[in-house]
Every structure is written in structure tokens, then in C-alpha cells.
Design a protein around this motif. Structure first.
Motif, short mmCIF file in Angstrom:
data_model
loop_
_atom_site.label_atom_id
_atom_site.label_comp_id
_atom_site.label_asym_id
_atom_site.label_seq_id
_atom_site.Cartn_x
_atom_site.Cartn_y
_atom_site.Cartn_z
N GLU B 6 22.56 9.12 39.61
CA GLU B 6 22.62 9.18 41.07
C GLU B 6 21.23 9.33 41.67
OE1 GLU B 6 24.73 8.80 43.44
OE2 GLU B 6 26.60 8.56 42.33
N GLU C 128 22.76 14.27 43.86
CA GLU C 128 24.09 14.38 44.42
C GLU C 128 24.57 12.98 44.79
OE1 GLU C 128 24.03 16.85 47.82
OE2 GLU C 128 26.21 17.02 47.97
N LEU C 132 28.66 11.96 49.44
CA LEU C 132 28.79 13.36 49.85
C LEU C 132 27.77 13.73 50.92
CD1 LEU C 132 29.35 15.02 46.37
CD2 LEU C 132 31.02 14.65 48.19
N PHE C 133 26.47 13.47 50.60
CA PHE C 133 25.47 13.96 51.57
C PHE C 133 25.41 13.07 52.80
CE2 PHE C 133 22.65 11.91 48.30
CZ PHE C 133 22.06 10.93 49.08
N ALA C 135 28.09 11.97 54.33
CA ALA C 135 29.11 12.55 55.22
C ALA C 135 28.56 13.80 55.88
CB ALA C 135 30.36 12.87 54.41
N ARG C 136 27.82 14.59 55.09
CA ARG C 136 27.24 15.81 55.64
C ARG C 136 26.22 15.49 56.72
NH1 ARG C 136 26.35 18.10 50.52
NH2 ARG C 136 24.11 17.87 50.80
#
Ligand SMILES: Nc1ncnc2c1ncn2[C@@H]1O[C@H](COP(=O)(O)OP(=O)(O)OP(=O)(O)O)[C@@H](O)[C@H]1O
Ligand SMILES: [Mg+2]
Lengths: 94, 378, 242
Positions: B6, C128, C132-133, C135-136
């Protein structure tokens, strides 16, 4: 799709193509053995690349210097050649 | 593992976004890079494939060709030479050959005429290459009119047209019977253009050649490996010539790339400082710069090489045609059998991708190791 | 809680132009409070904050982080604090990324890329997942009323918008401590007040905020819990409003 994934996919595709090149070449070589028997019997020594120059189309060999002297841009091996330009055919003259 | 992946993806994502900021500049850089690699790789494919074709043809060639010189120029060989050479120990066969050139006044083309007593040809019948057929617009069964040196027309019926995949050997070729050959050129009987000599043991070739030269001081024996050597150098020389022309383009590209990669602007330096201050590590920044170099150079290398392959082997190298064609009227269609020299491709890779990527990373090294708090003082 | 004991920072030590920017500071900063560092220019506020934020190491002294150490993998059992001055670079970076969010005087946004990308920037190297980030980040932009600017490049924003982007960026990794160095220096008084309102909200969410400033709007604000006054690298007064 994320830009980075798109890029990696693109790279993967081009890498695959790239790696296929040697395989394709080998395959093509194995299936190219169809040189015509009639031509092989002629025992030729040269390729038909540029038919105008005697050194490129000479079933034996012209002489040792010939291959290197006839191009207009060639660095001349012989002093006289640097003084005299190759003559143009009548039709090409301005 | 997943996090490391990632991290790469994320940093690559930012690399692409940041390359797209200077879209015009980076796209033109990529295009130029691609062009340079495309041409270099095309050239390399082309020359390697030609060398292979030449080597295949030469494998059928006679062990030795004997010419006769008169005042230093090639001349006809009397038949008695053939008989005497055949008697030399180690010589298995001597075949007098008849060949020459025919200038076609109609279209200015030069054809190569070879006499062959193949039963398939026979008197007044002829096999021609696809190039000749195209230049004169002929089909099998048509008559090929040639003008003899006596100004008499010689009409020959076309029995075979060699398919165009044999163009590299036969595009300009006209094969006729020895009788027709002598009639066409008014060729003296009892003479040949040169002699093809076969020798039992290739190791004896130099000895046999020395014997021939001693016996006939006006003869010139040419060994097969001499012909091989000459062809290698012709192709290397031709390839080298193109390389010289390319070198200037390559050189300016290197300067451009160096300027782009090495000149770390104040802007970029500040950007690295910002990244460090918001929590990027030195290794993250270097990874970013690695991708910045690799995205451009790897893309250019892979795409350029694949395009070059298509250009040379599927499209018959149209870009090189002009350079090679010269004044030829009969020009073969290069249907080259593909050859990939992995070693040469590796060299190309290490001469283009590696230096560019390194030149992108190195100047950032110092900038990437600054203390993160430096960004607080801009 | 952040505990500083005998922190000294000298530049060019051993040379004739040696300069001590922070001189033997011992101090405690409480969690979930707003602490303001006040003092004239050159008094060492920035230097002190960058040491607390794991950006620079002190020449001598120790800094303990209490109750914020969850992100440190090598944490000993039963011990709820880390001493950060002796940690290797790698761990410092890890703590800095997970525990601190930074707001700079010049905002230090990266030009040419979008607001959203700027906000996500500190999260990229953490490994990460992007979903996820992202959306944050969008939620943060929403929270600061700048969601419509997400795709905009940062050069085109107004000062107040820039400020909010910078705050959103500081919050992307969910830090428990926000460090802001002269955050209002480039803002007019209305925007400065708006900033203080946001800071108050952050405190309400349970974050600790450390601000260096010589702006009265900041250090006279009723929202702040503690004020530390500095001069020539030393703490001259420290008072708690509660
Ligand atoms: N890298 C450095 N090398 C030498 N001196 C430095 C360095 N960094 C800071 N200083 C000095 O340390 C002193 C304190 O600097 P610092 O930036 O911490 O002050 P400050 O209180 O933040 O001031 P301001 O309110 O103007 O931002 C200054 O006199 C500065 O010149
Ligand atoms: Mg300062």
C-alpha cells in the motif's frame, strides 16, 4: 480505478509484451525455414539490399574498399574522393 | 507485506499526481525519450535481423570463389582454370559461374542476372524476383523482353516469380539458362564470370587458396569467411553511420534529461522539506523520486522497444527504407525474420533507464536528508 | 501528558557562534488542553515545539510522552510513557506520524496538486489503504465546510480556506496532539477568531493543542487552558487558567 493501479496495469501489459518479443522471435525463426530450394542451389553470398551499388549486390566481392566508399556522406578513404562530388543523374539536376 | 504494498501504491499515486502537474513538460520529455529508444531499438533489431539473414545465405555459399584479375580489375575466367583447379588435392568440385548485371533502360533499374542449368528453367524460360515482376508489371506466363548486346530482343517466358518473402535474396534476380545468358550478353564461350570451388576439408582452404594463387598469379581466391567478415563490417558500418547521426539527438536528449533531473529547483527542495515535516521519512522521499524517474524511463523503454519491434518486423522498417534505399529502383520489402538479442536490449536498458533514474534520485539525496524541522522555518 | 525536563537546544555547539535557543526548560503540558507558548521573536518557541514534535532532538534533557504511546510497537507492558529523545530515527518518525499533527505558519501546502491530495499527503507513507484515509479526508473537508474545493488546486484558495486545508491535513492521521506554529500570523482578526473556534472544537474532541504565538487573539482567548511565556530560550512564566 486508482491512478497508480492503472499505471501498474499499463506497465504490466507493456512488460508482458516486451517479454513476449523473444518468444515471438524464436517462434518466427522456427517457422521460417522455407527458403526456396531453387534459390539455395544458386549458392548466393549476398542479400539484395540496395540493388544499385555493386558492393551490396555482388555474388562474390567487388574489392576490399568498395563497400565503404560510395555513400555521399561517407568519410572518404581516398584523397581524391574528397575533392570530387558524386555526379547526379541528368534528371535530378536542378 | 500488505502495508508495504500500500505504501508503494500510495507513493506512486502521489508521483503520478506530481508528474501530471507539469503535464506538458513531462509528456514532451516522455515523448522524446520514447523516440530515442524507439529509434535505437529499431536500429538494433534491424541490424541483428539482417546479420542473421546474411549468415543464413552465406551458409550455402561456396567455400571459395576464384576470380581472375586483369590489370587489377575483375575479368572473365577461362574454362581451363576450372579444369586445373579441380586437379588440386583437396578440391572436390569446381563450378564455373555465369552472372552479371542488366541495366533496364525502361525504368533505370539494375537487375542481377544469373545463369543456371536448372531443368525448371530451360531455354527461353526464366525465373524472376518479385521486385522485377513489380518493376515491369509482369505475371507468370508473360514474356520478359530483354535487349541483347547485339541489339536483338530476347523474349523469355516467365515460369516462376519468387514470392515476396524471398525478396531479401531474390527481389532483383533474373535466372536464365546458360545458353540464353551467352546470347544476351554476347558472352564468349569457354569463359566464366568466376569459379565456385568446394573443398573437402575447410581447414585446407588457406592451403588450397595459396596453391591456386601460386599456379595462377592473375587469380584472386576469396574465402567464405572473408565474405562473412566483410558483410559483418558493412552492417556494422551502416548501423554505425546511423548511430552517428543519432548521437547528436541522443546527446541533446541527455543534456535535457540531465537538466530536468539534476537541477533540483528551490521549489522542489521546499516540497521535499514539506513532505519531511509532515511525517515522510527520507526513504519515502527517495522512493518518490525513484518512481518519478522510473515512471518516465521505464515506460519509454518498454513502449519504445515494443513499438520498435512492430516497426521493424511487422511494418518492414519504413523509417529506415529511405536511408537504405539510396537510388535503388528495385527495393526489396524487408520481411525480416525477427531476432531479439537479449544482451543488446540489456545494454540499451542500462544505458537509458538506469542513468535517468539515478540522475533523478541522486540530487534529491541531500535534500531528502534535511531535518524535518527545517520546514518550520520557511 | 508531555513532560519536559531540562531541555536545552544549542546550535553550532563548540563553535564561536554557538547559540542556545532553548535553555534548560522544564515543563508539563497536560492532555486535552490548549497550551499557548508566548514570547518575543527569537525566544525559542519554534525550537521547543519542534523538539516536542519529534522533529529535532534536544542537545540535552529528556521529553516523556504519557498516555499517547499506543502507537509505539515496542512499548513495555505496564509503562504508559515513552522517552522520545533517545529513540532511533525510525521510531521517532512513527511517533510523529501517528501522534502529532502540524500546522505551519506558511501552511506549507504542496502547490499544483488538489486540496484533497494535500490533505491525504501525510497518510501516504503509512501504508494504510487509500480508500480508508480518502474517506477520512473527505469527512474532514466536509467538517471544515470546504468539501466543494476538494478537486481544486491549492494556489487558487483564499487565506482562510488554505488555513482550513492545513488543519484538515494535520488531522488526517488522527493525531492526539496538534502543534501549531504561529498559525494566525497571516490571518486577519476574523479568521484568527475562526481558527480559535476550530481549536476549541478540537479540544472538545479530546485532542491536546500546542500553539506558539504572539497574537493577542490567541493568548488572550478564553478557550486556552495554559499559557507559557518564554524569553531568550527560558520559561519566564507559566500559568494555568484553570
Ligand atoms: N538551525 C539553526 N542554526 C542556528 N540558529 C538557529 C537555528 N534555528 C534557530 N536558530 C536560532 O534560535 C533562536 C530561536 O529560534 P526560534 O525559531 O525557536 O524562535 P521563535 O520564538 O520561534 O521566534 P519567532 O517568534 O520569530 O518565530 C533564534 O535566534 C534563531 O536565530
Ligand atoms: Mg517561530
Amino acid at each position: 480505478m486508482r491512478r497508480s493501479v492503472q499505471f501498474l496495469l499499463f506497465t504490466a501489459v507493456s512488460l508482458t509484451l516486451f517479454l513476449l518479443l523473444p518468444l515471438h522471435a524464436r517462434h518466427a525463426q522456427q517457422h521460417s525455414g522455407s527458403q526456396i530450394a531453387q534459390l539455395r542451389r544458386l549458392q548466393l553470398t549476398d542479400l539484395c539490399l540496395a540493388t544499385e551499388a555493386r558492393y551490396t549486390r555482388h555474388p562474390a566481392l567487388a574489392d576490399h574498399h568498395a563497400p565503404f566508399q560510395e555513400h555521399p556522406l561517407a568519410l572518404e578513404h581516398f584523397p581524391s574522393g574528397s575533392l570530387i562530388l558524386p555526379s547526379l543523374p541528368e534528371s535530378d539536376k536542378p | 507485506m500488505k502495508r508495504a504494498l500500500e505504501r508503494h501504491l500510495n507513493i506512486l499515486e502521489f508521483t503520478l499526481a506530481s508528474l501530471l502537474r507539469r503535464k506538458a513538460k513531462n509528456l514532451s520529455l516522455l515523448a522524446m525519450y520514447l523516440l530515442v529508444i524507439f529509434i535505437l531499438a529499431s536500429l538494433q533489431f534491424f541490424v541483428t535481423a539482417l546479420k542473421r539473414e546474411a549468415a543464413i545465405i552465406l551458409s550455402d555459399a561456396p567455400d571459395m570463389v576464384v576470380q581472375r584479375l586483369v590489370a587489377g580489375r575483375q575479368d572473365l575466367v577461362p574454362a581451363r582454370y576450372a579444369a586445373e583447379i579441380a586437379n588440386i588435392r583437396g578440391v572436390t568440385a569446381v563450378r564455373p559461374r555465369l552472372w552479371g548485371y542488366y541495366y533496364d533502360a525502361l525504368n533505370g533499374a539494375n537487375y542481377t542476372i544469373i545463369a543456371n542449368d536448372d531443368p525448371a528453367i530451360g531455354p527461353e524460360r526464366v525465373s524472376i524476383g518479385a521486385g522485377v515482376a513489380k518493376a515491369r508489371n509482369l505475371a507468370v506466363g508473360d514474356l520478359l523482353p530483354l535487349i541483347s548486346y547485339d541489339k536483338a530482343p530476347v523474349m523469355l517466358e516467365i515460369s516462376t516469380i519468387f514470392p515476396s518473402n524471398s525478396d531479401l535474396i531474390a527481389a532483383d534476380m533474373i535466372i536464365i539458362s546458360p545458353g540464353d545468358f551467352r546470347q544476351l550478353f554476347n558472352f564468349p564461350s569457354g569463359q566464366a564470370t568466376d569459379l565456385a570451388v568446394m573443398v573437402r576439408n575447410p581447414k585446407e582452404l588457406p592451403t588450397v587458396a595459396a596453391k591456386i594463387a601460386g599456379q595462377f598469379p592473375d587469380s584472386r581466391p576469396i574465402l567464405k569467411n572473408e565474405i562473412q567478415r566483410t558483410y559483418q563490417s558493412i552492417f556494422d558500418w551502416r548501423g554505425g553511420m546511423t548511430l552517428i547521426i543519432l548521437a547528436s539527438a541522443l546527446f541533446s536528449f541527455i543534456i535535457f534529461a540531465w537538466d530536468k533531473a539534476a537541477g533540483l529547483s528551490a521549489e522542489e527542495r521546499k516540497e521535499i522539506g514539506i513532505l519531511k515535516s509532515i511525517g515522510w521519512e527520507t526513504s519515502d522521499v527517495l522512493l518518490l523520486k525513484f518512481w518519478e524517474g522510473a515512471v518516465i524511463s521505464l515506460t519509454a523503454f518498454l513502449v519504445g522497444t515494443v513499438l520498435a519491434y512492430g516497426h521493424v518486423f511487422f511494418l518492414s522498417a519504413p523509417l529506415f527504407a529511405q536511408a537504405l534505399k539510396g537510388w535503388s529502383v528495385v527495393y526489396p520489402r524487408f520481411q525480416l525474420v525477427p531476432v531479439v538479442d537479449v544482451y543488446q536490449l540489456a545494454v540499451l536498458f542500462f544505458l537509458t533507464v538506469v542513468p535517468y533514474t539515478t540522475a533523478t534520485i541522486i540530487p534529491c539525496w541531500r535534500a531528502a536528508t534535511i531535518d524535518p524541522d527545517a520546514a518550520m522555518r520557511y | 501528558m508531555i513532560e519536559l525536563s531540562g531541555i536545552t537546544k544549542s546550535f553550532n555547539s563548540g563553535k564561536p557562534n554557538q547559540f542556545t535557543a532553548v535553555d534548560n526548560v522544564t515543563l508539563t503540558v497536560n492532555n486535552q488542553q490548549i497550551t499557548v507558548f508566548k514570547g518575543p521573536s527569537g525566544s525559542g518557541k519554534t525550537s521547543l515545539l519542534s523538539m516536542i514534535g519529534c522533529m529535532a532532538r534536544p542537545t540535552s534533557g529528556r521529553i516523556f510522552l504519557h498516555g499517547v504511546a499506543a502507537a509505539v510497537p515496542f512499548q513495555q507492558e505496564g509503562v504508559d510513557s515513552v522517552e522520545i529523545t533517545s529513540l532511533p530515527e525510525r521510531f521517532l518518525n512513527q511517533i510523529r506520524r501517528s501522534t502529532f499533527g502540524f500546522i505551519f505558519q506558511q501552511f506549507n501546502l504542496v502547490k499544483g496538486i488538489s486540496v484533497l491530495e494535500n490533505v491525504m499527503l501525510p497518510a501516504y507513507p503509512t501504508g494504510e489503504g487509500q480508500a480508508l484515509f480518502r474517506a477520512r479526508a473527505l469527512a474532514l473537508l466536509e467538517q471544515f465546510n470546504i468539501a466543494r474545493l476538494a478537486g481544486q488546486r491549492v494556489e487558487l484558495l483564499s487565506g482562510g480556506e488554505l488555513q482550513r486545508v492545513a488543519i484538515a491535513r494535520a488531522l488526517i492521521n488522527n493525531p492526539s496532539i496538534i502543534i501549531a506554529d504561529e498559525p494566525t500570523a497571516h490571518l486577519d482578526s476574523k479568521l484568527s477568531q475562526e481558527f480559535m473556534a476550530i481549536v476549541g472544537r478540537l479540544k472538545g474532541e479530546g485532542k491536546s493543542v500546542l500553539i506558539a504565538s504572539h497574537d493577542p487573539i490567541v493568548f488572550d482567548s478564553p478557550l486556552i487552558d495554559a499559557l507559557v511565556e518564554m524569553r531568550d530560550g527560558a520559561v519566564v512564566a507559566s500559568r494555568s487558567s484553570r
